[in-house]
Design an enzyme around this catalytic site. Structure first.
Site, PDB file in Angstrom:
ATOM      1  N   GLU A  55      40.301-109.374  21.718  1.00 15.87           N
ATOM      2  CA  GLU A  55      41.503-109.082  22.501  1.00 15.87           C
ATOM      3  C   GLU A  55      42.534-110.194  22.403  1.00 15.87           C
ATOM      4  O   GLU A  55      43.744-109.937  22.323  1.00 15.87           O
ATOM      5  CB  GLU A  55      41.129-108.838  23.968  1.00 15.87           C
ATOM      6  N   HIS A  79      33.920-101.875  33.876  1.00 14.49           N
ATOM      7  CA  HIS A  79      34.772-100.825  33.310  1.00 14.49           C
ATOM      8  C   HIS A  79      35.560-100.083  34.387  1.00 14.49           C
ATOM      9  O   HIS A  79      36.041 -98.983  34.147  1.00 14.49           O
ATOM     10  CB  HIS A  79      33.923 -99.801  32.531  1.00 14.49           C
TER      11      HIS A  79
END
Length: 658
Positions: A397, A464
């Protein structure tokens, strides 16, 4: 020290000498000024000037260089006016950051130099983005980026080299191995014999160069750059050198054994090359004296210009107006042809139509190409737009967000899909320190949208399910968008991509396939900073966003006797605070609902603003409803207990009946 000048004419040899000498003379003067208290700090590159100068001389003027704080030679070799450099170091307007940053923490498109930030690593990924833009635009150009041997321990180094290797990007990764990361020697930094040896692990060509030999640096980098322009690929170059001063002057060099200092003093790049030129008859003492006298005068004259310049007078409006680049929002109205769409389809349609609207838009993310992304939002995009514009990324990322920044520097828009909003933590630094601050610091836009699938209610557990907008609403320079309906999602996403500022676009996963709405089939935009009144009433103001809007709607449908203004914020930065004030002054009661945990969430700031500006209109305390101050559990019953949804009805009833 041996200098092989067989293929270099005398004029070029002299040009290299001048380029090498100039930063040395400037540094000598800066050390004097530092002792006099006329500059605040100095990071010396004395002893390793040949690297910055040789690399810069080997590159074309239109090729980007990303230097470090010890690379004065990059700036002087690119012929930046000295008074501007001196003004930068003194915080004057003539510098490059309007007094907002110091040293070499700036960039300049005019000279194709992109300066560092103190976190070191991000510029490596930014170089990837610039090089990717060169490749996409079919330019035969290289990008050179500098780091030190200490910086190679950062995760960004690994990520950037890996991305460059996978995508075969024309980047020269220039590692200045000067023996110490501040005071930590190389044997405490890494275990391999040479940093260049790491190239094998990335499937990358690598070289070791004598960083004190200006001729070797220039000729070797020229040869490599020429080859990379023709056959794009990354190359890792380790320059062996030594730092003769402290990490910065206050650090000193007491930690360095004297015999080591003495050995490297014998390898001084300026003195050795100057001696060679005299011995070979290219220059004589008188010519050298003239060169030095000319540089000394240039330095003195430009220093005086910087000293004579007035100090900056703080201007509040200038500071506030420079946090974001101005955005001339263009309202594109939709046609009357609608189609029922799920939230997920509206996002996909907006993204697809923006790809058609902007032929320079690139999408990057994990599994977004042939697979279509984990939520299938980009399904079919590869067939429509090709793999150059729809790019699968490695799991990194940080480097990909930095690559997006590099694309923006080179004039290319990008959308980065974070597979889950939770994973942005792995790229947090470039978001809050690079994207957010670049325009304020030196006027460079970060034309980047980060798509953030977020939220609980789907049994995804602690990693998540976060709705982490509050990490970013407090960071000046970022815009934060959080739609609740398909119509808003499509129009606001189009606006986010048009906006040259960095935008975090939150998409609640639980809404993807549960919320449907008639949505225009064509391209349209919606303004930022404009809340939506879902319902109007006189009793209470309900303020929320994202999934909270639907939770509130469910409760208000059940409690028909409560007449409420239901305000969907839609964007959290910029915020439509006037809509809130108007509503609260009408109803006298306000409840703020957020999915995020209570402490530190946006509801806290909203309640504070309302208390400050609407206190005299309130008939009851401001009420905040949020999820528990715990991580988000996986078990369905535990998750239901965690979420604010379960407490909203009771809190609303208490407020109305206060």
């Amino acid at each position: 020290m041996e200098f092989n000048t067989e293929f270099l004419n005398p004029d070029l040899q002299i040009e290299l000498y001048k380029a090498l000498l100039k930063p040395r003379l400037i540094e000598d003067k800066m050390l004097v000024l530092l002792r006099q208290g006329k500059i605040s700090k100095w990071f010396s590159g004395i002893g390793q000037e040949a690297i910055a100068v040789g690399v810069t001389m080997a590159l074309d003027a239109e090729e980007y260089i990303l230097p470090m704080h010890r690379n004065l030679g990059v700036f002087t070799t690119r012929n930046i006016p000295l008074y501007r450099l001196f003004g930068q170091w003194q915080g004057k307007v003539s510098g490059f950051t309007k007094g907002r940053d110091r040293s070499f923490h700036f960039g300049t498109q005019e000279y194709k130099i992109i300066g560092m930030i103190s976190h070191l690593g991000p510029q490596l990924g930014v170089a990837d983005g610039i090089a990717l833009a060169s490749k996409l635009n079919n330019k035969k150009q290289v990008t050179a980026v500098f780091t030190g041997e200490g910086g190679t321990s950062e995760g960004d180094f690994h990520e950037a080299l890996n991305v460059a290797s996978v995508w075969q990007l024309p980047v020269l990764f220039c590692v200045e191995n000067n023996g110490y990361g501040l005071s930590t020697p190389t044997n405490e930094q890494y275990r391999c014999e040479n940093i260049a040896d790491r190239g094998v692990g990335y499937g990358m060509e690598s070289h070791i160069v004598d960083g004190n030999n200006i001729i070797e640096v220039y000729t070797k980098v020229s040869e490599i750059a020429k080859s990379v322009r023709e056959y794009p690929r990354p190359v890792l170059i380790e320059f062996k050198t030594f730092r003769m001063r402290g990490h910065e002057e206050a650090s000193g060099t007491k930690y360095v054994p004297q015999e080591l200092m003495d050995a490297w003093a014998e390898k001084d790049p300026v003195e050795n090359y100057e001696r060679f030129l005299k011995d070979s008859g290219v220059l004589n003492e008188e010519q050298i004296d003239v060169i030095k006298a000319d540089f000394t005068k240039e330095i003195t004259d430009n220093l005086q210009l910087a000293f004579d310049e007035d100090d900056i007078t703080p201007d509040l409006s200038n500071e506030l107006n420079d946090v974001y680049h101005s955005f001339d929002f263009q309202l594109v109205e939709s046609s009357h042809e609608n189609q029922e769409m799920r939230f997920v389809d509206a996002v996909s349609e907006g993204l697809k139509q923006s790809m058609q609207h902007h032929d320079n838009l690139v999408i990057m993310g994990q599994d977004i190409a042939e697979y279509g992304g984990v939520f299938k939002i980009t399904e079919g995009f590869v067939e429509a737009f090709g793999k150059e514009r729809v790019r699968n990324t490695p799991i990194c990322e940080s480097a990909i967000i930095e690559t997006a920044m590099g694309l923006s520097i080179a004039g290319i828009k990008s959308v980065v899909e974070l597979q889950f909003a939770d994973f942005v933590s792995s790229g947090f630094n470039p978001v809050v320190n690079y994207l957010a601050k670049s325009f304020y610091r030196w006027g460079q836009v970060a034309d980047v949208v980060l798509r953030m699938p977020c939220g609980a209610g789907v049994g995804a557990g602690p990693f998540h399910s976060q709705t982490n907008e509050a990490w970013f609403t407090k960071t000046p320079g970022l815009k934060v968008v959080y739609p609740a309906f398909p119509y808003d999602a499509k129009g606001l996403l189009n606006t986010a991509i048009n906006d040259p500022n960095p935008v975090l676009f939150f998409e609640h996963k639980a809404l993807y396939r549960t919320i449907k709405q008639d949505v225009p089939t064509d391209y349209y935009t919606l303004p930022f900073g404009k809340a939506s009144f879902i319902r109007t009433g006189e009793q209470v103001s309900v303020v929320t966003y994202g999934a909270g809007v639907h939770w509130a709607l469910d409760v208000l449908e059940k409690l028909q006797h409560i007449q409420a203004d239901l305000i969907d914020l839609r964007t959290l930065q910029p915020l439509d605070i006037d809509a809130l004030y108007t509503s609260v002054r009408k109803t006298g009661r306000v409840i703020i609902l957020q999915e995020d945990s209570l402490f530190g969430g946006i509801a806290s700031d909203l309640s504070a603003l309302i208390a400050e500006h609407c206190f005299e209109y309130l008939d009851a305390p401001i009420k905040r409803v949020a999820s528990l101050d715990t991580p988000i559990p996986f078990n369905k019953a535990l998750e239901a207990q965690y979420l604010a949804k379960s407490r909203f009805e009771k809190s609303l009833f208490e407020l109305v009946n206060y």
